[in-house]
Enzyme design. Structure first.
Site, PDB file in Angstrom:
ATOM      1  N   GLY A   1     -15.791   4.948  23.674  1.00  0.00           N
ATOM      2  CA  GLY A   1     -14.467   5.332  22.820  1.00  0.00           C
ATOM      3  C   GLY A   1     -15.135   6.264  21.691  1.00  0.00           C
ATOM      4  O   GLY A   1     -16.354   6.188  21.295  1.00  0.00           O
TER       5      GLY A   1
ATOM      6  N   GLY B   1     -16.213   2.665  26.542  1.00  0.00           N
ATOM      7  CA  GLY B   1     -15.080   2.660  26.793  1.00  0.00           C
ATOM      8  C   GLY B   1     -14.655   3.519  28.159  1.00  0.00           C
ATOM      9  O   GLY B   1     -13.650   3.148  28.824  1.00  0.00           O
TER      10      GLY B   1
ATOM     11  N   GLU C   1     -23.859  -0.766  23.742  1.00  0.00           N
ATOM     12  CA  GLU C   1     -23.338  -1.068  22.342  1.00  0.00           C
ATOM     13  C   GLU C   1     -24.189  -1.881  21.316  1.00  0.00           C
ATOM     14  O   GLU C   1     -23.882  -2.054  20.358  1.00  0.00           O
ATOM     15  CB  GLU C   1     -21.939  -1.931  22.503  1.00  0.00           C
ATOM     16  CG  GLU C   1     -20.855  -1.273  23.056  1.00  0.00           C
ATOM     17  CD  GLU C   1     -20.915  -1.060  24.505  1.00  0.00           C
ATOM     18  OE1 GLU C   1     -19.774  -0.206  25.199  1.00  0.00           O
ATOM     19  OE2 GLU C   1     -21.829  -1.438  25.292  1.00  0.00           O
TER      20      GLU C   1
ATOM     21  N   ASP D   1     -17.795  -4.292  25.219  1.00  0.00           N
ATOM     22  CA  ASP D   1     -16.616  -4.725  25.084  1.00  0.00           C
ATOM     23  C   ASP D   1     -15.887  -4.396  26.304  1.00  0.00           C
ATOM     24  O   ASP D   1     -16.301  -4.259  27.521  1.00  0.00           O
ATOM     25  CB  ASP D   1     -15.960  -4.479  23.984  1.00  0.00           C
ATOM     26  CG  ASP D   1     -15.797  -2.907  23.807  1.00  0.00           C
ATOM     27  OD1 ASP D   1     -16.493  -2.118  24.136  1.00  0.00           O
ATOM     28  OD2 ASP D   1     -14.726  -2.494  22.835  1.00  0.00           O
TER      29      ASP D   1
END
Length: 386
Positions: free
Chosen positions: A98, A146, A169, A177
């Protein structure tokens, strides 16, 4: 140019008609630029999504999510679209994650983007998981964060020798996530926990061996594979699987290579079966092997808060549905946005690039149960709902 001519030229530009044309052109340019970040095309029997930001390693932003989601839903209902293919432009990356720098910077401007981005990204992850059409992700090149969310929940994931998978992350004060709490604990043994806490990178055929990819194809054959898929006539899921299986069986690169972590899996399963970060660290220290100490060195650089969040996320996620996990992860994302470590991690890794984040708290012992529990608290009317 004389004053009269200059005045005449300015008058022309000042006319409302001219102004409107310029504004309209600017609006169109803006729309075209946004649309160009992702290409959505009907080809042959398929809908094809191309992530089209090669200069940014196809990093996913909110504009792209808002284009992909409705198109995915349309193709799902289109009787002429029998499968969906997603790929990255440029050959270097499928999607490197992301666009988190934008999200971090938006906080300073007090923008709502951090809520919208994570909410809509997780909605897209769920839509990929529940997609009624076969969904094929060609995860050639860098596939992280992402990018994993855009691929791993789909029915088919095709890796090549250029694939590079990671969930890094914890190094930026976040957590793995995009449904990481669902798919990581479902990998073999404690492999998912190891990958989540260390950000360990898997390359090429190892992405397949780990269970992240469902197939492996030599990259020089990837174009032919896509052509063969697009040329199928009203294919069933089985027809599609047969084509993928044929290419997989013919792949030659590293076909006899053993999984890079195979020799360490027994120890990984033992070390990472502990219920606390403190115990995992003690396990690594007690083992004392070069591989154990290497992982210890990596873990000690990570955000202590992120490490504790991630371990609990995976433990809880192991018995939840994907939707339940995404709801939990949305709560965690918003808590991280309010906190210190995510913004400090983005600064250290992506902005100043000094690679020296100053975590707060800086020690695992200082991350209290109360602070941890606050990250997992429901958000009431702001919770993610499906």
């Amino acid at each position: 140019m004389g004053l009269r001519e200059m005045w005449r030229l300015m008058s022309r530009f000042n006319s409302s008609k001219r102004t409107n044309i310029i504004l309209q052109h600017l609006r169109m340019s803006k729309h075209t630029d946004a649309a160009a970040e992702v290409l959505l095309e009907r080809k042959g029997c398929a809908g094809v999504i191309t992530l089209n930001r090669p200069k940014f390693l196809n990093a996913l932003n909110l504009s792209m999510i808002r284009q992909i989601y409705p198109q995915l839903k349309k193709w799902e209902q289109d009787p002429e679209a029998f499968l969906i293919i997603i790929k990255g432009a440029g050959g270097k990356a499928f999607c490197a994650g992301g666009d988190i720098r934008v999200i971090s910077e938006a906080r300073k401007a007090n923008q709502k983007i951090a809520q919208d981005f994570f909410r809509e990204e997780y909605m897209l992850n769920n839509a990929i998981d529940s997609c009624q059409k076969p969904y094929i992700a060609l995860i050639h090149g860098i596939t992280m964060g992402g990018g994993v969310g855009l691929s791993v929940h789909g029915q088919f994931r095709v890796a090549t020798e250029k694939s590079l998978f990671a969930m890094p992350e914890t190094a930026i004060g976040l957590f793995p996530d995009v449904g990481g709490g669902y798919f990581l604990p479902r990998l073999q043994g404690k492999l998912g926990c190891f990958l989540a806490l260390t950000g360990f990178r898997l390359k090429g055929r190892d992405v397949y061996a780990a269970g992240i990819a469902t197939h492996f194809v030599d990259s020089e054959k990837l174009g032919m594979l896509e052509e063969d898929l697009l040329a199928l006539k009203s294919p069933s899921k089985e027809n599609i699987a047969d084509v993928l299986e044929t290419y997989h069986a013919k792949s030659k690169i590293d076909q006899d290579k053993s999984f890079i972590l195979e020799e360490h899996m027994d120890k990984i399963n033992s070390w990472f079966s502990a219920n606390t970060m403190e115990q995992i660290i003690e396990n690594l220290q007690q083992d004392g092997s070069s591989f154990a100490l290497e992982q210890l060195k990596v873990i000690n650089k990570m955000s202590p808060t992120s490490l504790k969040i991630t371990l609990r996320q995976l433990m809880e996620g192991s018995s939840k549905t994907l939707q339940e996990v995404l709801t939990m992860e949305y709560r965690l994302s918003q808590a991280c946005m309010r906190g210190h470590d995510f913004h400090e991690g983005v600064r250290a890794v992506l902005i100043d690039k000094d690679q020296s984040p100053k975590w707060k708290p800086a020690d695992l012992k200082e991350v209290t149960d109360e602070a941890l529990n606050n990250h997992f608290k429901p958000l009431g009317s702001n919770d993610l709902k499906f």
